[in-house]
Design a protein around this motif. Structure first.
Motif, PDB file in Angstrom:
ATOM      1  N   VAL A 180      32.262  38.977  31.775  1.00  0.00           N
ATOM      2  CA  VAL A 180      31.838  38.018  32.798  1.00  0.00           C
ATOM      3  C   VAL A 180      32.628  38.198  34.088  1.00  0.00           C
ATOM      4  CG1 VAL A 180      31.713  35.546  33.358  1.00  0.00           C
ATOM      5  CG2 VAL A 180      30.980  36.350  31.112  1.00  0.00           C
ATOM      6  N   THR A 181      33.931  38.501  33.992  1.00  0.00           N
ATOM      7  CA  THR A 181      34.765  38.606  35.189  1.00  0.00           C
ATOM      8  C   THR A 181      34.330  39.734  36.114  1.00  0.00           C
ATOM      9  OG1 THR A 181      36.415  40.007  34.103  1.00  0.00           O
ATOM     10  CG2 THR A 181      36.793  37.613  34.067  1.00  0.00           C
ATOM     11  N   LYS A 182      33.543  40.661  35.623  1.00  0.00           N
ATOM     12  CA  LYS A 182      33.081  41.783  36.439  1.00  0.00           C
ATOM     13  C   LYS A 182      31.755  41.480  37.154  1.00  0.00           C
ATOM     14  CE  LYS A 182      35.466  45.018  33.518  1.00  0.00           C
ATOM     15  NZ  LYS A 182      35.565  44.957  32.111  1.00  0.00           N
ATOM     16  N   LEU A 183      31.192  40.308  36.916  1.00  0.00           N
ATOM     17  CA  LEU A 183      29.906  39.933  37.500  1.00  0.00           C
ATOM     18  C   LEU A 183      30.091  39.295  38.879  1.00  0.00           C
ATOM     19  CD1 LEU A 183      28.245  38.447  34.297  1.00  0.00           C
ATOM     20  CD2 LEU A 183      27.898  40.720  35.291  1.00  0.00           C
TER      21      LEU A 183
ATOM     22  N   PHE B  83      28.491  32.444  38.016  1.00  0.00           N
ATOM     23  CA  PHE B  83      28.366  33.878  37.805  1.00  0.00           C
ATOM     24  C   PHE B  83      26.897  34.271  37.689  1.00  0.00           C
ATOM     25  CE2 PHE B  83      32.496  32.846  36.003  1.00  0.00           C
ATOM     26  CZ  PHE B  83      33.301  33.885  36.421  1.00  0.00           C
ATOM     27  N   ASN B  84      26.532  35.414  38.233  1.00  0.00           N
ATOM     28  CA  ASN B  84      25.193  35.978  38.059  1.00  0.00           C
ATOM     29  C   ASN B  84      25.184  36.709  36.720  1.00  0.00           C
ATOM     30  OD1 ASN B  84      22.889  37.598  38.025  1.00  0.00           O
ATOM     31  ND2 ASN B  84      22.932  37.913  40.235  1.00  0.00           N
ATOM     32  N   LEU B  85      24.380  36.232  35.765  1.00  0.00           N
ATOM     33  CA  LEU B  85      24.323  36.828  34.431  1.00  0.00           C
ATOM     34  C   LEU B  85      23.275  37.920  34.291  1.00  0.00           C
ATOM     35  CD1 LEU B  85      24.696  33.705  32.112  1.00  0.00           C
ATOM     36  CD2 LEU B  85      26.433  35.407  32.705  1.00  0.00           C
TER      37      LEU B  85
ATOM     38  N   LYS C 126      24.847  41.148  44.230  1.00  0.00           N
ATOM     39  CA  LYS C 126      25.503  42.452  44.187  1.00  0.00           C
ATOM     40  C   LYS C 126      25.725  42.962  42.771  1.00  0.00           C
ATOM     41  CE  LYS C 126      27.950  42.105  48.538  1.00  0.00           C
ATOM     42  NZ  LYS C 126      29.237  42.123  49.201  1.00  0.00           N
ATOM     43  N   LEU C 127      24.680  43.067  42.004  1.00  0.00           N
ATOM     44  CA  LEU C 127      24.810  43.651  40.669  1.00  0.00           C
ATOM     45  C   LEU C 127      24.740  45.165  40.811  1.00  0.00           C
ATOM     46  CD1 LEU C 127      22.581  41.296  38.517  1.00  0.00           C
ATOM     47  CD2 LEU C 127      25.050  41.551  38.411  1.00  0.00           C
ATOM     48  N   THR C 128      25.773  45.855  40.331  1.00  0.00           N
ATOM     49  CA  THR C 128      25.826  47.303  40.502  1.00  0.00           C
ATOM     50  C   THR C 128      25.487  48.064  39.228  1.00  0.00           C
ATOM     51  OG1 THR C 128      28.195  47.283  40.009  1.00  0.00           O
ATOM     52  CG2 THR C 128      27.541  47.159  42.342  1.00  0.00           C
ATOM     53  N   SER C 129      25.359  47.355  38.124  1.00  0.00           N
ATOM     54  CA  SER C 129      25.007  48.008  36.863  1.00  0.00           C
ATOM     55  C   SER C 129      24.300  46.996  35.974  1.00  0.00           C
ATOM     56  CB  SER C 129      26.274  48.531  36.170  1.00  0.00           C
ATOM     57  OG  SER C 129      27.139  47.453  35.862  1.00  0.00           O
TER      58      SER C 129
ATOM     59  N   LEU D 112      32.191  31.696  43.557  1.00  0.00           N
ATOM     60  CA  LEU D 112      31.088  32.625  43.537  1.00  0.00           C
ATOM     61  C   LEU D 112      31.603  33.934  44.157  1.00  0.00           C
ATOM     62  CD1 LEU D 112      28.692  30.138  45.398  1.00  0.00           C
ATOM     63  CD2 LEU D 112      28.632  30.513  42.976  1.00  0.00           C
ATOM     64  N   LEU D 113      32.772  34.420  43.833  1.00  0.00           N
ATOM     65  CA  LEU D 113      33.497  35.508  44.484  1.00  0.00           C
ATOM     66  C   LEU D 113      32.893  36.873  44.221  1.00  0.00           C
ATOM     67  CD1 LEU D 113      36.950  34.361  43.414  1.00  0.00           C
ATOM     68  CD2 LEU D 113      36.038  34.474  45.648  1.00  0.00           C
ATOM     69  N   ALA D 114      32.465  37.562  45.222  1.00  0.00           N
ATOM     70  CA  ALA D 114      31.819  38.859  45.050  1.00  0.00           C
ATOM     71  C   ALA D 114      32.825  39.917  44.658  1.00  0.00           C
ATOM     72  CB  ALA D 114      31.104  39.257  46.329  1.00  0.00           C
ATOM     73  N   GLY D 115      32.949  40.162  43.358  1.00  0.00           N
ATOM     74  CA  GLY D 115      33.745  41.254  42.846  1.00  0.00           C
ATOM     75  C   GLY D 115      35.241  41.142  43.055  1.00  0.00           C
ATOM     76  N   LEU D 116      35.778  39.997  43.452  1.00  0.00           N
ATOM     77  CA  LEU D 116      37.209  39.884  43.677  1.00  0.00           C
ATOM     78  C   LEU D 116      37.952  39.407  42.445  1.00  0.00           C
ATOM     79  CD1 LEU D 116      37.282  38.277  47.224  1.00  0.00           C
ATOM     80  CD2 LEU D 116      37.640  40.659  46.615  1.00  0.00           C
TER      81      LEU D 116
END
Length: 190
Positions: free
Chosen positions: A70-73, A182-184, A38-41, A9-13
């Motif tokens: 998906v990898t950017k989520l 992943f947060n979709l 942490k959804l930024t967009s 569940l890695l935050a943006g890494l």
């Protein structure tokens, strides 16, 4: 012998986090809520079946059109233990699943949907690994929906077998066996 599965569940890494860093992270409901929220967009539309087809075709996760989205989520790493070559979750991992469920029930994540992705190492045949990873992801999905009352339409499961190893130079390495969440993005059918 038990196999350890890491729930990422890695935050943006991204997917290249070292196992030592993942093991050092403490799991808590608040950490999961913070990391997954942490959804930024705006999130992309993700088709689970297309993800499955891309994974079977091969390549790196970042190089495939749907997986690169998906990898950017948002995501994060915790451990889930399964019995060897099985979908039976070890009793000690239910606490972690409970923390995840509590986080998914938190008001900050209530309106989001999530993708559970199962991975394996390359110790079995590619076909067996793909099936095992799908069954493990589906087992987590089922437990979250039935035991912890997460709405089934908020969680999706896909297995990708050995397609996306963290440690590509050692395809049979234990840290390649993991499950990712992943947060979709927003769940719009409320």
């Amino acid at each position: 012998m038990r196999k350890i599965i890491r729930l990422s569940l890695l935050a943006g890494l991204g997917v290249g986090l070292s196992a030592s860093l993942a093991a050092a992270q403490a799991v808590s409901e608040q950490r999961i809520v913070t990391s997954l929220g942490k959804l930024t967009s705006a999130t992309p539309i993700v088709d689970v079946e297309l993800l499955r087809q891309e994974a079977m075709a091969g390549g790196t996760m970042a190089s495939l059109p749907n997986w690169s989205k998906v990898t950017k989520l948002p995501q994060m790493v915790v451990e889930i233990d399964f019995k060897n070559n099985s979908v039976m979750i070890e009793p000690g991992s239910y606490r972690t699943l409970g923390l995840i469920a509590d986080a998914l029930h938190h008001p900050n994540l209530w309106d989001y949907k999530f993708l559970i992705v199962g991975h394996t190492s390359a110790t079995g045949s590619a076909e067996h690994n793909l099936d095992l990873s799908q069954r493990r992801a589906a087992a987590i999905q089922e437990i979250l929906a039935t035991t912890f009352a997460i709405a089934p339409e908020r969680i999706f499961a896909v297995g990708v077998g050995e397609s996306f190893p963290i440690e590509a130079s050692r395809a049979d390495a234990a840290n390649n066996r993991r499950v990712q969440l992943f947060n979709l993005g927003l769940f719009t059918s409320r």
